[in-house]
Scaffold this motif. Structure first.
Motif, mmCIF file in Angstrom:
data_model
loop_
_atom_site.group_PDB
_atom_site.id
_atom_site.type_symbol
_atom_site.label_atom_id
_atom_site.label_comp_id
_atom_site.label_asym_id
_atom_site.label_seq_id
_atom_site.Cartn_x
_atom_site.Cartn_y
_atom_site.Cartn_z
ATOM 1 N N PHE A 46 0.839 -1.208 0.000
ATOM 2 C CA PHE A 46 0.000 0.000 0.000
ATOM 3 C C PHE A 46 0.867 1.248 0.000
ATOM 4 C CE2 PHE A 46 -1.916 3.480 2.328
ATOM 5 C CZ PHE A 46 -3.030 3.723 1.542
ATOM 6 N N VAL A 53 -4.116 5.523 -4.757
ATOM 7 C CA VAL A 53 -5.306 5.214 -3.974
ATOM 8 C C VAL A 53 -5.815 6.531 -3.390
ATOM 9 C CG1 VAL A 53 -6.218 3.867 -2.053
ATOM 10 C CG2 VAL A 53 -4.371 2.933 -3.440
ATOM 11 N N TYR A 62 -7.962 -1.821 -0.902
ATOM 12 C CA TYR A 62 -6.643 -2.202 -1.405
ATOM 13 C C TYR A 62 -5.909 -3.056 -0.377
ATOM 14 C CZ TYR A 62 -2.078 -1.897 -3.612
ATOM 15 O OH TYR A 62 -0.887 -2.229 -4.197
#
Length: 168
Positions: A46, A53, A62
Motif C-alpha cells: 500500500f 489510492v 486495497y
C-alpha cells in the motif's frame, strides 16, 4: 503535500487497521506469525502505491485485497512444500491462530470448522460475515460475480452447519 502529512496519514491508517488486517490474514492462513507477515506485506505494498489510492474506502479495499492475495500465496507455497516434504506432522501443518488474534477463545470449534472448508468458501465467509462486507464488495475483492459470491456464501454456510452438527 508535505512528507509529514503523508507519513501521519499512513501512521493513522496503520494504527486503525493493523489488527484487523492481521485478524483477516490469521483467519485465512491459520497462524499468527504468518498473518503478521502477510499484513505487513500488505501495508508495504500500500505504501508503494498510495499515490494511486485516493479515498479511505479504496485504501481499505486495497489493503484487504493485498491481504487476501498474500494469504493465497502463502497457502500455495505451503501446498507445494507439503507435497515435497516426506513427513510433516499434523500439529505443525495445522497450527491454530492464538487467542491474541481470535475474537474469543470459545470460537475455536467454529474456526476449526471454517478452516476445513475449501479456500474460496472460507474467504467468502470471512469477508462477508467477519468483516461484514456486502456481497458486491466480496465479489469485487475476490474477482467473481456477485451471484457467485452469494451462492458460495450459501454453500459455505450449509457446509459449516453440517460440520458443526457432526458429533465430535
Amino acid at each position: 503535500m508535505p512528507i509529514t502529512a503523508v507519513s501521519d496519514d499512513f501512521d493513522q491508517l496503520f494504527r486503525r487497521n493493523w489488527l484487523a488486517m492481521v485478524r483477516l490474514a490469521g483467519l485465512l492462513v491459520d497462524d499468527v506469525a504468518t498473518a503478521e507477515d502477510v499484513a505487513q506485506d500488505a501495508f508495504v505494498a500500500f505504501q508503494r502505491r498510495r499515490t494511486t489510492v485516493r479515498t479511505p474506502d479504496a485504501e481499505l479495499a486495497y489493503l484487504r485485497t493485498c491481504v487476501i492475495n498474500g494469504a493465497r500465496s502463502v497457502l500455495r507455497r505451503r501446498a507445494v512444500a507439503r507435497r515435497h516434504l516426506v513427513s510433516v506432522s499434523d500439529s505443525t501443518a495445522q497450527t491454530l491462530v492464538t487467542a491474541e488474534v481470535l475474537a474469543a477463545p470459545e470460537d475455536s470449534e467454529l474456526l476449526i470448522a471454517v478452516r476445513s472448508l475449501p479456500r474460496r468458501q472460507r474467504e467468502v465467509l470471512v469477508l462477508r460475515y467477519w468483516l461484514d462486507l456486502a456481497h458486491a464488495d466480496v465479489a469485487r475483492l475476490l474477482g467473481v460475480s456477485e451471484s457467485t459470491a452469494k451462492s458460495t456464501a450459501s454453500r459455505a454456510l450449509d457446509a459449516l452447519e453440517a460440520l458443526m452438527k457432526e458429533p465430535r
